[in-house]
Design a protein around this motif. Structure first.
Motif, PDB file in Angstrom:
ATOM      1  N   PHE A 139       6.548  -5.530  17.357  1.00  0.00           N
ATOM      2  CA  PHE A 139       6.241  -4.372  17.502  1.00  0.00           C
ATOM      3  C   PHE A 139       7.700  -3.258  17.035  1.00  0.00           C
ATOM      4  CE2 PHE A 139       3.419  -5.815  20.626  1.00  0.00           C
ATOM      5  CZ  PHE A 139       2.502  -5.591  20.465  1.00  0.00           C
ATOM      6  N   TYR A 155       8.788   1.296  16.957  1.00  0.00           N
ATOM      7  CA  TYR A 155       9.538   0.886  17.964  1.00  0.00           C
ATOM      8  C   TYR A 155      10.959   0.882  18.349  1.00  0.00           C
ATOM      9  CZ  TYR A 155       5.292   2.363  20.358  1.00  0.00           C
ATOM     10  OH  TYR A 155       3.779   2.866  20.430  1.00  0.00           O
ATOM     11  N   ALA A 163      10.016  -1.740  21.785  1.00  0.00           N
ATOM     12  CA  ALA A 163       9.839  -2.428  21.019  1.00  0.00           C
ATOM     13  C   ALA A 163       9.357  -3.120  22.633  1.00  0.00           C
ATOM     14  CB  ALA A 163      10.323  -4.025  20.585  1.00  0.00           C
ATOM     15  N   VAL A 171       7.080  -1.527  24.993  1.00  0.00           N
ATOM     16  CA  VAL A 171       5.626  -2.146  24.807  1.00  0.00           C
ATOM     17  C   VAL A 171       5.416  -3.259  25.234  1.00  0.00           C
ATOM     18  CG1 VAL A 171       4.276  -1.813  22.904  1.00  0.00           C
ATOM     19  CG2 VAL A 171       6.365  -0.235  22.735  1.00  0.00           C
ATOM     20  N   THR A 172       5.795  -4.520  24.770  1.00  0.00           N
ATOM     21  CA  THR A 172       5.366  -5.214  24.914  1.00  0.00           C
ATOM     22  C   THR A 172       5.322  -5.557  26.820  1.00  0.00           C
ATOM     23  OG1 THR A 172       6.865  -6.435  23.153  1.00  0.00           O
ATOM     24  CG2 THR A 172       5.410  -8.097  25.304  1.00  0.00           C
ATOM     25  N   VAL A 194       1.993  -4.289  26.931  1.00  0.00           N
ATOM     26  CA  VAL A 194       0.320  -4.895  26.235  1.00  0.00           C
ATOM     27  C   VAL A 194       0.637  -6.323  27.102  1.00  0.00           C
ATOM     28  CG1 VAL A 194       0.474  -6.942  24.314  1.00  0.00           C
ATOM     29  CG2 VAL A 194       0.332  -4.709  23.890  1.00  0.00           C
ATOM     30  N   ARG A 205      -3.443   3.023  26.390  1.00  0.00           N
ATOM     31  CA  ARG A 205      -3.273   3.575  25.161  1.00  0.00           C
ATOM     32  C   ARG A 205      -2.653   4.888  25.277  1.00  0.00           C
ATOM     33  NH1 ARG A 205      -4.200   5.608  20.560  1.00  0.00           N
ATOM     34  NH2 ARG A 205      -5.588   3.857  19.036  1.00  0.00           N
ATOM     35  N   LEU A 257       0.763   4.790  26.897  1.00  0.00           N
ATOM     36  CA  LEU A 257       1.495   4.658  25.844  1.00  0.00           C
ATOM     37  C   LEU A 257       2.156   5.782  25.691  1.00  0.00           C
ATOM     38  CD1 LEU A 257       1.180   1.251  23.560  1.00  0.00           C
ATOM     39  CD2 LEU A 257       2.493   1.682  24.996  1.00  0.00           C
ATOM     40  N   GLN A 279       3.866   6.412  18.333  1.00  0.00           N
ATOM     41  CA  GLN A 279       3.647   5.332  17.376  1.00  0.00           C
ATOM     42  C   GLN A 279       2.832   4.359  18.260  1.00  0.00           C
ATOM     43  OE1 GLN A 279       4.536   5.196  14.685  1.00  0.00           O
ATOM     44  NE2 GLN A 279       6.036   6.960  14.652  1.00  0.00           N
ATOM     45  N   THR A 280       1.825   5.274  19.123  1.00  0.00           N
ATOM     46  CA  THR A 280       0.556   4.941  19.607  1.00  0.00           C
ATOM     47  C   THR A 280      -0.335   3.783  18.839  1.00  0.00           C
ATOM     48  OG1 THR A 280       0.865   5.794  21.788  1.00  0.00           O
ATOM     49  CG2 THR A 280      -1.048   4.626  21.351  1.00  0.00           C
ATOM     50  N   ALA A 305       1.321   0.570  17.906  1.00  0.00           N
ATOM     51  CA  ALA A 305       0.715  -0.364  18.957  1.00  0.00           C
ATOM     52  C   ALA A 305      -0.214  -1.059  19.125  1.00  0.00           C
ATOM     53  CB  ALA A 305       1.603   0.435  20.268  1.00  0.00           C
TER      54      ALA A 305
END
Length: 209
Positions: A65, A69, A73, A76-77, A80, A142, A145, A157-158, A161
């Motif tokens: 990511f 990102y 990042a 985001v991880t 997820v 989604r 994020l 920056q969805t 991702a």
């Protein structure tokens, strides 16, 4: 880790659930203002974050990511990874995700007066939109994020991702499962957390758990 993982790793203790949920919003020595077991939940939250941030598998996943990102990042991880926990929830808990979520909501509402002001602000939305259950679906990830992109410093920056999640789904799931089994072991053995897992499931068969 994100909300769902932190709550799951609190096990059967309502006090740990409360402390773990508010952990990001209690800074420094402020945790001493709470009851002892809530303090333990806040400290557990911090230890989980430290364990996660320094784990090679998490860093490996986060690199996917980074192009969009950068230093965010890892956040985001975390989101997820909550998706994989929610999507395959029956492999991790004896409760349904709905049962678990309703219990968490009850714990938080019954302790509303103790919540930090920022948590009080978003909790009604969190409950109304069944945020924990929404993580089981790609659209829920989604939305999470996108909300973070609008309200925090997370880059918007969805689409990137979600494309990474789609393209690398199998590999990310393998990384999550390997990492999360270690994190569960860490939480149980470091803080004495009791997590009721379906121990006959293949996910745990060859694990140290």
């Amino acid at each position: 880790m994100n909300f769902l993982a932190h709550l799951y790793l609190s096990g059967e203790s309502d006090e740990l659930i409360l402390g773990n949920f508010i952990g990001d919003y209690v800074k420094g020595q402020q945790y001493l203002n709470y009851r002892e077991d809530v303090q333990r939940g806040i400290l557990l939250h911090r230890r989980i974050d430290s364990f996660t941030d320094n784990h090679q598998l998490v860093r490996q996943c986060a690199r996917r990511f980074q192009p969009s990102y950068g230093r965010y990042a890892g956040i985001v991880t975390d989101v997820v990874f909550d998706h994989f926990l929610a999507k395959y929830w029956s492999a991790y808990s004896v409760y349904t995700l709905r049962q678990f979520s309703k219990h968490v909501h009850a714990v938080l509402l019954s302790n509303f007066i103790q919540l930090p002001s920022r948590v009080k602000g978003f909790l009604p939305f969190f409950i109304q939109h069944r945020r924990l259950e929404s993580y089981a679906h790609a659209e829920g990830i989604r939305q999470s994020l996108e909300i973070m992109g609008r309200r925090t410093s997370l880059p918007e920056q969805t689409d990137f991702a979600m494309q990474v999640l789609t393209d690398e789904f199998g590999l990310i799931r393998e990384e999550f499962e390997a990492f999360f089994s270690e994190l569960v072991y860490f939480s149980e053995n470091t803080f004495g957390v009791e997590i009721k897992k379906p121990v006959t499931h293949g996910l745990w068969a060859d694990n140290v758990l």
